[in-house]
Design a protein around this motif. Structure first.
Motif, PDB file in Angstrom:
ATOM      1  N   PHE A  79       5.162 -12.331  -0.600  1.00  0.00           N
ATOM      2  CA  PHE A  79       6.142 -11.257  -0.767  1.00  0.00           C
ATOM      3  C   PHE A  79       6.635 -11.198  -2.211  1.00  0.00           C
ATOM      4  CE2 PHE A  79       7.197 -12.094   3.925  1.00  0.00           C
ATOM      5  CZ  PHE A  79       6.291 -11.125   4.352  1.00  0.00           C
ATOM      6  N   ALA A  80       6.890 -12.359  -2.800  1.00  0.00           N
ATOM      7  CA  ALA A  80       7.374 -12.391  -4.183  1.00  0.00           C
ATOM      8  C   ALA A  80       6.314 -11.877  -5.152  1.00  0.00           C
ATOM      9  CB  ALA A  80       7.795 -13.806  -4.556  1.00  0.00           C
ATOM     10  N   LEU A  81       5.058 -12.266  -4.938  1.00  0.00           N
ATOM     11  CA  LEU A  81       3.976 -11.771  -5.785  1.00  0.00           C
ATOM     12  C   LEU A  81       3.830 -10.258  -5.643  1.00  0.00           C
ATOM     13  CD1 LEU A  81       1.289 -14.534  -5.060  1.00  0.00           C
ATOM     14  CD2 LEU A  81       2.621 -14.276  -7.166  1.00  0.00           C
ATOM     15  N   ARG A 104       7.404 -11.199   9.859  1.00  0.00           N
ATOM     16  CA  ARG A 104       8.382 -11.140   8.768  1.00  0.00           C
ATOM     17  C   ARG A 104       8.164  -9.902   7.911  1.00  0.00           C
ATOM     18  NH1 ARG A 104       9.015 -15.938   4.963  1.00  0.00           N
ATOM     19  NH2 ARG A 104      10.895 -14.794   4.414  1.00  0.00           N
ATOM     20  N   ALA A 105       6.906  -9.560   7.666  1.00  0.00           N
ATOM     21  CA  ALA A 105       6.618  -8.355   6.881  1.00  0.00           C
ATOM     22  C   ALA A 105       7.179  -7.118   7.576  1.00  0.00           C
ATOM     23  CB  ALA A 105       5.112  -8.214   6.659  1.00  0.00           C
ATOM     24  N   ALA A 106       6.989  -7.041   8.895  1.00  0.00           N
ATOM     25  CA  ALA A 106       7.522  -5.905   9.649  1.00  0.00           C
ATOM     26  C   ALA A 106       9.046  -5.893   9.606  1.00  0.00           C
ATOM     27  CB  ALA A 106       7.030  -5.971  11.095  1.00  0.00           C
ATOM     28  N   THR A 111       5.202  -2.452   4.269  1.00  0.00           N
ATOM     29  CA  THR A 111       4.101  -1.745   4.922  1.00  0.00           C
ATOM     30  C   THR A 111       2.853  -1.639   4.058  1.00  0.00           C
ATOM     31  OG1 THR A 111       4.975   0.382   4.134  1.00  0.00           O
ATOM     32  CG2 THR A 111       5.695  -0.361   6.318  1.00  0.00           C
ATOM     33  N   GLU A 112       2.965  -1.924   2.765  1.00  0.00           N
ATOM     34  CA  GLU A 112       1.839  -1.757   1.849  1.00  0.00           C
ATOM     35  C   GLU A 112       1.147  -3.071   1.507  1.00  0.00           C
ATOM     36  OE1 GLU A 112       0.700   1.200   0.937  1.00  0.00           O
ATOM     37  OE2 GLU A 112       2.273   2.074   2.199  1.00  0.00           O
ATOM     38  N   GLY A 113       1.411  -4.099   2.222  1.00  0.00           N
ATOM     39  CA  GLY A 113       0.788  -5.399   1.952  1.00  0.00           C
ATOM     40  C   GLY A 113       1.759  -6.487   2.346  1.00  0.00           C
ATOM     41  N   PRO A 114       1.358  -7.726   2.259  1.00  0.00           N
ATOM     42  CA  PRO A 114       0.016  -8.191   1.910  1.00  0.00           C
ATOM     43  C   PRO A 114      -0.987  -8.015   3.045  1.00  0.00           C
ATOM     44  CG  PRO A 114       1.400 -10.056   2.481  1.00  0.00           C
ATOM     45  CD  PRO A 114       2.292  -8.848   2.511  1.00  0.00           C
ATOM     46  N   LEU A 115      -2.264  -8.269   2.727  1.00  0.00           N
ATOM     47  CA  LEU A 115      -3.312  -8.326   3.733  1.00  0.00           C
ATOM     48  C   LEU A 115      -3.343  -9.744   4.287  1.00  0.00           C
ATOM     49  CD1 LEU A 115      -5.801  -6.907   5.051  1.00  0.00           C
ATOM     50  CD2 LEU A 115      -7.160  -7.807   3.146  1.00  0.00           C
ATOM     51  N   TRP A 116      -3.468  -9.867   5.618  1.00  0.00           N
ATOM     52  CA  TRP A 116      -3.421 -11.185   6.274  1.00  0.00           C
ATOM     53  C   TRP A 116      -4.809 -11.521   6.798  1.00  0.00           C
ATOM     54  CZ3 TRP A 116       1.398 -13.373   5.843  1.00  0.00           C
ATOM     55  CH2 TRP A 116       2.452 -12.494   5.540  1.00  0.00           C
TER      56      TRP A 116
END
Length: 248
Positions: A79-81, A104-106, A111-116
């Motif tokens: 998230f920080a990157l 956590r992303a949700a 919504t635009e990343g990261p890719l998991w």
């Protein structure tokens, strides 16, 4: 404590077959995934957040750079990157940790990343010379054969690409080392039992820190993996350290 052979490795203070370690580590993180972030805050008194801030500052991501965050779990580093403009893929061996990261992303509205991506650091599912930088925070010591992971990391980096590792290390301050040992082996498992319902997993985590190469040995391993411009920086008296190297 016994020395590992070519067919065995260390799982904490136990010697186990190399083929068994990944499954044992998976069980640890399956058990603690739901309380992982809370336990990080409790067991470090929130200091892990300062370490991660220092780590991302050291990495100095630039807009548009392609990153992989290995063992990225619940997404703190990713998230920080991403907030700094990097294009980030999280690669983690543990499906439960990836699930927590997506949640956590949700929750954060990201919504635009990261890719998991599910993957093993020893056999990365990425093309050679395809990434500008690779990071790993508190994950390298859980890899069965760290030297294999370092070779894979170098393969995936572009020429001139950089690698950064944040990991627990060897305390370099007299007295603090004894206090830290007492905390790690007496307090930490009790906290793990109380908060996460699993004292054994946190006992393993403490043991794995003691088994992991110290600052100078990890620096030498980077050289053996043919990284250049290597170095390290201690945090909190060596409780944690940031190591880095460039693909030359």
């Amino acid at each position: 404590m016994t020395q590992a052979s070519d067919e065995t490795t260390h799982f904490g203070f136990r010697e186990v077959p190399k083929t068994a370690k990944a499954g044992l580590v998976r069980e640890v993180f399956d058990s603690v995934a739901g309380r992982y972030d809370l336990m990080n805050d409790v067991m470090s008194l929130g200091v892990h957040r300062l370490w991660k801030q220092a780590f991302v500052h050291q990495v100095a991501p630039r807009t548009g750079e392609k990153f992989i965050d290995l063992a990225g779990g619940t997404g703190d580093i990713a998230f920080a990157l991403g907030e700094a403009g990097a294009d980030v893929t999280v690669c983690d061996y543990n499906a439960q940790m990836l699930q927590q990261g997506r949640k956590r992303a949700a929750d954060k509205g990201v919504t635009e990343g990261p890719l998991w991506v599910a993957g093993d650091a020893q056999y990365l599912p990425f093309a050679s010379a395809s990434r500008d930088a690779i990071t790993i925070a508190f994950g390298l010591r859980n890899v069965t054969e760290p030297a294999k992971a370092l070779a894979e990391i170098r393969r995936v980096l572009k020429p001139g690409g950089r690698f950064y590792c944040l990991e627990f290390s060897q305390v370099a301050v007299p007295v603090l080392d004894r206090l830290y040992d007492a905390y790690s082996f007496n307090v930490l498992p009790r906290l793990g039992q109380w908060i996460a319902g699993d004292g054994d997993s946190y006992r393993y985590l403490a043991e794995s820190i003691r088994r992991f190469p110290n600052q100078d040995r990890l620096l030498a391993m980077l050289g053996e993996a043919k990284f250049g411009q290597t170095g390290y920086r201690n945090l909190s008296g060596g409780i944690a350290a940031i190591h880095w190297g460039w693909r030359t």
